[in-house]
Design a protein around this motif. Structure first.
Motif, mmCIF file in Angstrom:
data_model
loop_
_atom_site.group_PDB
_atom_site.id
_atom_site.type_symbol
_atom_site.label_atom_id
_atom_site.label_comp_id
_atom_site.label_asym_id
_atom_site.label_seq_id
_atom_site.Cartn_x
_atom_site.Cartn_y
_atom_site.Cartn_z
ATOM 1 N N ASN A 15 0.842 -1.197 0.000
ATOM 2 C CA ASN A 15 0.000 0.000 0.000
ATOM 3 C C ASN A 15 0.877 1.247 0.000
ATOM 4 O O ASN A 15 1.961 1.244 0.573
ATOM 5 C CB ASN A 15 -0.903 0.011 1.244
ATOM 6 C CG ASN A 15 -1.860 -1.160 1.236
ATOM 7 O OD1 ASN A 15 -2.607 -1.341 0.282
ATOM 8 N ND2 ASN A 15 -1.817 -1.985 2.261
ATOM 9 N N LYS A 16 0.369 2.292 -0.619
ATOM 10 C CA LYS A 16 1.139 3.529 -0.701
ATOM 11 C C LYS A 16 1.384 4.104 0.688
ATOM 12 O O LYS A 16 0.480 4.147 1.510
ATOM 13 C CB LYS A 16 0.351 4.529 -1.568
ATOM 14 C CG LYS A 16 1.148 5.749 -2.000
ATOM 15 C CD LYS A 16 0.333 6.558 -2.992
ATOM 16 C CE LYS A 16 0.862 7.949 -3.243
ATOM 17 N NZ LYS A 16 2.189 8.286 -2.874
ATOM 18 N N GLY A 17 2.623 4.518 0.940
ATOM 19 C CA GLY A 17 2.949 5.155 2.215
ATOM 20 C C GLY A 17 2.341 6.553 2.267
ATOM 21 O O GLY A 17 2.639 7.388 1.422
ATOM 22 N N THR A 18 1.458 6.809 3.232
ATOM 23 C CA THR A 18 0.812 8.131 3.334
ATOM 24 C C THR A 18 0.862 8.606 4.781
ATOM 25 O O THR A 18 1.147 7.833 5.697
ATOM 26 C CB THR A 18 -0.667 8.072 2.898
ATOM 27 O OG1 THR A 18 -1.326 7.077 3.687
ATOM 28 C CG2 THR A 18 -0.811 7.718 1.428
ATOM 29 N N GLY A 19 0.529 9.877 4.988
ATOM 30 C CA GLY A 19 0.423 10.428 6.345
ATOM 31 C C GLY A 19 1.700 10.225 7.139
ATOM 32 O O GLY A 19 2.780 10.607 6.722
ATOM 33 N N TYR A 20 1.544 9.588 8.290
ATOM 34 C CA TYR A 20 2.665 9.345 9.196
ATOM 35 C C TYR A 20 3.780 8.562 8.505
ATOM 36 O O TYR A 20 4.950 8.697 8.838
ATOM 37 C CB TYR A 20 2.144 8.567 10.405
ATOM 38 C CG TYR A 20 3.072 8.534 11.593
ATOM 39 C CD1 TYR A 20 3.147 9.608 12.474
ATOM 40 C CD2 TYR A 20 3.871 7.431 11.847
ATOM 41 C CE1 TYR A 20 3.989 9.581 13.573
ATOM 42 C CE2 TYR A 20 4.717 7.385 12.949
ATOM 43 C CZ TYR A 20 4.765 8.469 13.813
ATOM 44 O OH TYR A 20 5.607 8.435 14.901
ATOM 45 N N SER A 22 4.576 8.746 5.277
ATOM 46 C CA SER A 22 4.851 9.323 3.950
ATOM 47 C C SER A 22 6.337 9.299 3.595
ATOM 48 O O SER A 22 6.712 9.514 2.449
ATOM 49 C CB SER A 22 4.296 10.745 3.847
ATOM 50 O OG SER A 22 4.794 11.532 4.908
ATOM 51 N N THR A 25 7.717 4.577 0.584
ATOM 52 C CA THR A 25 6.907 4.429 -0.634
ATOM 53 C C THR A 25 5.736 3.491 -0.372
ATOM 54 O O THR A 25 4.664 3.663 -0.937
ATOM 55 C CB THR A 25 7.738 3.882 -1.817
ATOM 56 O OG1 THR A 25 8.254 2.574 -1.490
ATOM 57 C CG2 THR A 25 8.888 4.819 -2.170
ATOM 58 N N HIS A 26 5.932 2.502 0.526
ATOM 59 C CA HIS A 26 4.870 1.507 0.747
ATOM 60 C C HIS A 26 4.819 1.034 2.197
ATOM 61 O O HIS A 26 5.834 1.030 2.893
ATOM 62 C CB HIS A 26 5.108 0.264 -0.129
ATOM 63 C CG HIS A 26 5.094 0.543 -1.594
ATOM 64 N ND1 HIS A 26 6.232 0.931 -2.286
ATOM 65 C CD2 HIS A 26 4.094 0.508 -2.510
ATOM 66 C CE1 HIS A 26 5.921 1.114 -3.570
ATOM 67 N NE2 HIS A 26 4.633 0.864 -3.721
ATOM 68 N N SER A 27 3.619 0.587 2.604
ATOM 69 C CA SER A 27 3.495 -0.191 3.844
ATOM 70 C C SER A 27 3.042 -1.597 3.460
ATOM 71 O O SER A 27 2.439 -1.807 2.406
ATOM 72 C CB SER A 27 2.498 0.460 4.804
ATOM 73 O OG SER A 27 1.193 0.431 4.264
#
Length: 272
Positions: A15-20, A22, A25-27
């Motif tokens: 999954n795209k790395g977002t927010g905390y 960011s 690139t991915h989680s």
């Protein structure tokens, strides 16, 4: 607390790395749900938990054929550029079911064959020691971040009764260090701890990350507030440890033992 297990075929793993997250690139979450069911876990307030019938901690989805899917997705992601992975953001990759299912180990095997630029393994479980062989093969592309929120077993039992004992985590940090796996101790969230906590960590790590509810739950502490965790502090007569300033006490204690450049705060401590 018994967990119910079910098998699922995921459509996607990275999954795209977002927010905390960011900075990544991915989680990557090898499981959905987490049987450690920590009282303060911010995931309790997220859709993945809110839309399930069972309480957080009572159910876990095991992802089928995950290694094959990860192999494809990783290859695709790497073709587009740099790949940095946070494993895991909303489950513990080494929760008890991993002993049997080995989904996390299968992910590591894929990443050893085709390494990302960086992998952070976030866990509170001593089971991570089982995979030292694979972690070593990732060299300096990996860091294990071991959650040790407190050095007091009595506090651990109140806040996270289903999580592994503190001494087992200290021992795991020792084994990871002896093996040469890059590691950090993560005091997150800050729970009440003793003055000697930093001295116990000093021989085990050269990097410590400190985080709390107010910096780290992605909502300035609002998600945690909804969980009613505050009442646990009240019951213990340790209300001052719930204050937004409590982390400073821990940081000040750490500074007496660790050089400042080895102490990281919140998001920066998790960055690749």
């Amino acid at each position: 607390m018994q967990s119910e297990f079910s098998y699922k075929n995921p459509k996607t793993l990275l999954n795209k790395g977002t927010g905390y997250l960011s900075g990544y690139t991915h989680s990557l979450n090898p499981y959905t749900g987490c049987s450690f069911g920590c009282s303060y876990c911010y995931v309790r307030q997220m859709p993945v938990s809110l839309f399930r019938k069972g309480e957080w901690g009572t159910w876990v989805d095991i992802k089928l054929d995950a290694a094959e899917l990860l192999r494809k997705e990783l290859r695709k992601a790497k073709a587009k550029g740099k790949v940095t992975i946070f494993m895991s953001s909303s489950t513990d990759p080494y929760q008890p079911i991993e002993y049997k299912e080995r989904v996390t180990r299968s992910h590591l095997e894929v990443m050893v064959e085709d390494p990302p630029d960086f992998l952070l393994v976030q866990t509170r479980s001593p089971l991570v020691r089982r995979d030292i062989d694979l972690l070593l093969r990732l060299g300096d592309r990996v860091r294990v971040s071991m959650t040790v929120e407190t050095d007091l077993e009595g506090i651990r039992k109140v806040f996270t009764p289903a999580a592994p004992p503190i001494n087992a985590r200290f021992k795991t940090l020792e084994l990871l260090k002896e093996a040469g796996v890059p590691t950090q101790a993560t005091i997150a969230p800050v729970l009440p701890s003793s003055e000697d906590f930093p001295k116990k960590l000093k021989p085990l790590v050269s990097r410590v990350c400190v985080d709390d509810y107010f910096m780290g739950d992605g909502s300035g502490g609002k998600r945690t507030k909804k969980l009613g965790v505050r009442t646990l502090y009240d019951q213990l007569g340790l209300e001052e440890w719930y204050e937004p300033s409590a982390y400073r006490l821990v940081v000040d204690r750490l500074k007496q033992v660790f050089p400042e450049e080895q102490i990281y705060l919140s998001q920066q401590g998790f960055e690749p």
